[in-house]
Design an enzyme around this catalytic site. Sequence first.
Site, PDB file in Angstrom:
ATOM      1  N   SER A 344       0.825  -1.207   0.000  1.00  0.00           N
ATOM      2  CA  SER A 344       0.000   0.000   0.000  1.00  0.00           C
ATOM      3  C   SER A 344       0.860   1.258   0.000  1.00  0.00           C
ATOM      4  CB  SER A 344      -0.949  -0.049   1.201  1.00  0.00           C
ATOM      5  OG  SER A 344      -1.963   0.914   1.101  1.00  0.00           O
ATOM      6  N   ASP A 355      10.793   5.330  -9.523  1.00  0.00           N
ATOM      7  CA  ASP A 355      10.480   5.825 -10.868  1.00  0.00           C
ATOM      8  C   ASP A 355      11.092   7.195 -11.136  1.00  0.00           C
ATOM      9  OD1 ASP A 355       9.077   3.515 -11.120  1.00  0.00           O
ATOM     10  OD2 ASP A 355       7.138   4.445 -11.539  1.00  0.00           O
ATOM     11  N   LYS A 369      -0.528  -4.170  -3.446  1.00  0.00           N
ATOM     12  CA  LYS A 369      -1.839  -3.602  -3.121  1.00  0.00           C
ATOM     13  C   LYS A 369      -1.909  -2.202  -3.708  1.00  0.00           C
ATOM     14  CE  LYS A 369      -4.998  -2.325   0.619  1.00  0.00           C
ATOM     15  NZ  LYS A 369      -5.092  -0.882   0.324  1.00  0.00           N
TER      16      LYS A 369
END
Length: 441
Positions: A344, A355, A369
């Site tokens: 999460s 990223d 999740k």
Amino acid sequence: MAAKFKSIITACLASLVSLALFTTGLAPAQAAIMDWTAEQHLLNQVWQLVNRSYYDPSFNGQNWYKIRKKFSNIHPENREQTYDLIDQMLATLDEPFTRLLRPEQYASMTTSTAGSLTGVGLQITIDPQLQSLVVITPIEGSPAELAGVRSLDRIIAIDQIPTTGMTLDECAEKLRGEINTPVILSILRPLVPTEVPPWEAPQITENRSPIQTLEHLNIPFETLEIEVIRGQVLVNPITAKLNQYDQGKIGYIRLSQFNGNAAAAMAQVIQQFESAGAQGYVLDLRGNPGGLLQAGVEIAREWLDQGAIVYTVDRQGIQETYRATGASLTQKPLVVLTDGGSASASEVLAGALHDNDRAQLVGTRTYGKGLVQSLFELEDGAGLAVTIAKYETPNHTDIHKVGIKPDLEVKLTHNLSRPELGTEQDEQYMAALQLLTDQNS
């Protein structure tokens, strides 16, 4: 942010009904009709919240209006039966994160995310492949940790009641209780590391007990009975230390959950380590099940000067973008540790740092999740968690049921105790140190 749905009109009607029953001697049949109407009102409120907010307009292939009709024809006799009906109605979505929280569960959840709770101090999950309740991690200094409960322990019974078939909330409810009361945990403890992501785990099609499952997977284990005395658990989300090596000072920061204290605590640690001359950082998100999305966003901003942090997509396909604000606290080299318990908000943070080329990831694949829930408070003090959106990493990667693969996969060869985390006994940490050394050389 949790929205409160407390209707003044409903509250007034309830008072008028009570007054009428007292003054006019309302017949039992009429009183039963009014009770049933109140129960139907609560059930309908839940249906409406899901109908307005659920992230999937197909309701996972369910005709949500037919579901409403089906359950409106059932006459619950009391509030507990209504809760059971709501559980059944939500179960048709076949999505475990949209769920009812009974008043005590809702109160406990909101207290936990605020930074404290009462109970044993365990972060737990249900492992569908190994068919058992699994300890993600005991909270540091909690009654469970002091009693000897460890990460990856499998709790097969609570006070002699088997956990097989229980929901996560049912298990959590049995672990809660008054301060200074005991609870007995029956535990299976694997003797070798058994972290297996759900998408890689062998499919267990037969009905097996947890013991039979571990035997089937050839995982050696021991059985234990551990008594835990419930207490007040102060959730300090961060443990940290500044380690001196030949290549310089490295700050090790372990974040256990994203609660209301997490962002401020992280900022304080980073500032302290910067003042002390830290030349790099290892951020440990292993076993961190998540928590508040906003806390994950705020912590990402403490490490990032620019770039997207996360995108959220609701049922209309609308994207909300959370971005860095140009106010990072450090640009020193960073490595993030992840494992199958990183879920999460942990994945939001790890994905943002990865990223944006701010950090390399070391360890094993994260949980996967990628759904966002909102908490709604119902008029009787219960709560409703509804999945309102999914999220994507800055590279527009949907990680739900997939997880994030680390840049450098390092599997542990033995189960780590808490004192071994961030030490030479921690193979994943040592691999992170090597990456930092390579970056600084």
